[in-house]
Design an enzyme around this catalytic site. Structure first.
Site, mmCIF file in Angstrom:
data_model
loop_
_atom_site.group_PDB
_atom_site.id
_atom_site.type_symbol
_atom_site.label_atom_id
_atom_site.label_comp_id
_atom_site.label_asym_id
_atom_site.label_seq_id
_atom_site.Cartn_x
_atom_site.Cartn_y
_atom_site.Cartn_z
ATOM 1 C CG ASN A 96 -50.157 0.409 -34.995
ATOM 2 O OD1 ASN A 96 -49.232 -0.285 -34.587
ATOM 3 N ND2 ASN A 96 -49.967 1.387 -35.868
ATOM 4 C CG HIS A 148 -48.586 6.137 -35.975
ATOM 5 N ND1 HIS A 148 -47.911 5.462 -36.971
ATOM 6 C CD2 HIS A 148 -48.552 7.447 -36.301
ATOM 7 C CE1 HIS A 148 -47.504 6.335 -37.874
ATOM 8 N NE2 HIS A 148 -47.870 7.545 -37.489
ATOM 9 C CB SER A 190 -51.918 8.180 -31.846
ATOM 10 O OG SER A 190 -51.648 9.547 -32.008
ATOM 11 C CG ASP A 196 -50.656 4.919 -39.401
ATOM 12 O OD1 ASP A 196 -50.751 3.855 -38.770
ATOM 13 O OD2 ASP A 196 -49.591 5.297 -39.936
#
Length: 188
Positions: free
Chosen positions: A107, A109, A136, A145
């Protein structure tokens, strides 16, 4: 992208909106097998189709998360996806889905994790008086996260910044960072 053995890992990209990070990944040459969305009217789906990519769209509304994720999983399997890249995908994945894809979901972020997990990252960084923000790329785990951070890019917070101005600059950094880190990840 080929790894050390020359084998290519096929990527499925999950989006919920315009798909700007998806576009950056495609334009960087990532081997995209499928672009999927929880929003059938997501603008990024039209872009993907216009660029010859296979797409899948299904709303979880009315069918529930388990049925939605089961259908998504079938679509990913049918496309022979090996790695999932979340690119502006605004749904939390179930623990069961994440476990089934353990170590194969990444992912992007919009914060310097572990700072500011979740939403409203830019406003939170400004309110805290931080000198810099950023983005990130991380491995997705069951905890929001919290997975291994694979790469980050710093973005200065300028005097007078509001959340929108900072978000625009962080998005530019995301478009640089995500393709590079995902290309490295699929070569593992």
């Amino acid at each position: 992208m080929p790894n050390d053995t020359g084998v290519t890992k096929r990527v499925g990209i999950l989006i919920s909106g315009r798909g700007s990070n998806m576009m950056a990944l495609v334009e960087a040459g990532i081997d995209v097998a499928l672009v999927a969305s929880d929003k059938p009217d997501a603008a990024g789906l039209a872009w993907a189709r216009d660029h010859g990519l296979s797409t899948f769209a299904l709303s979880p509304k009315g069918i529930g998360k388990p049925a939605y994720e089961a259908a998504l999983n079938v679509a990913l399997g049918d496309a022979e996806v090996e790695v999932i890249a979340l690119a502006g995908y605004m749904r939390l994945l179930s623990d069961a889905f994440v476990a089934a894809w353990r170590g194969r979901i990444v992912n992007i972020h919009p914060s310097l994790l572990p700072k500011y997990k979740g939403l409203d990252t830019h406003a939170r960084a400004i309110a805290a008086g931080d000198a810099e923000a950023g983005c990130s790329v991380h491995v997705v785990t069951e905890e929001l996260d919290a997975g291994e951070v694979l790469g980050q890019e710093l973005v200065p917070i300028l005097p007078g910044d509001d959340a929108d101005a900072l978000a625009a600059r962080v998005l530019i950094a995301e478009h640089r960072l995500y393709p590079r880190i995902l290309a490295e990840f699929v070569r593992r």
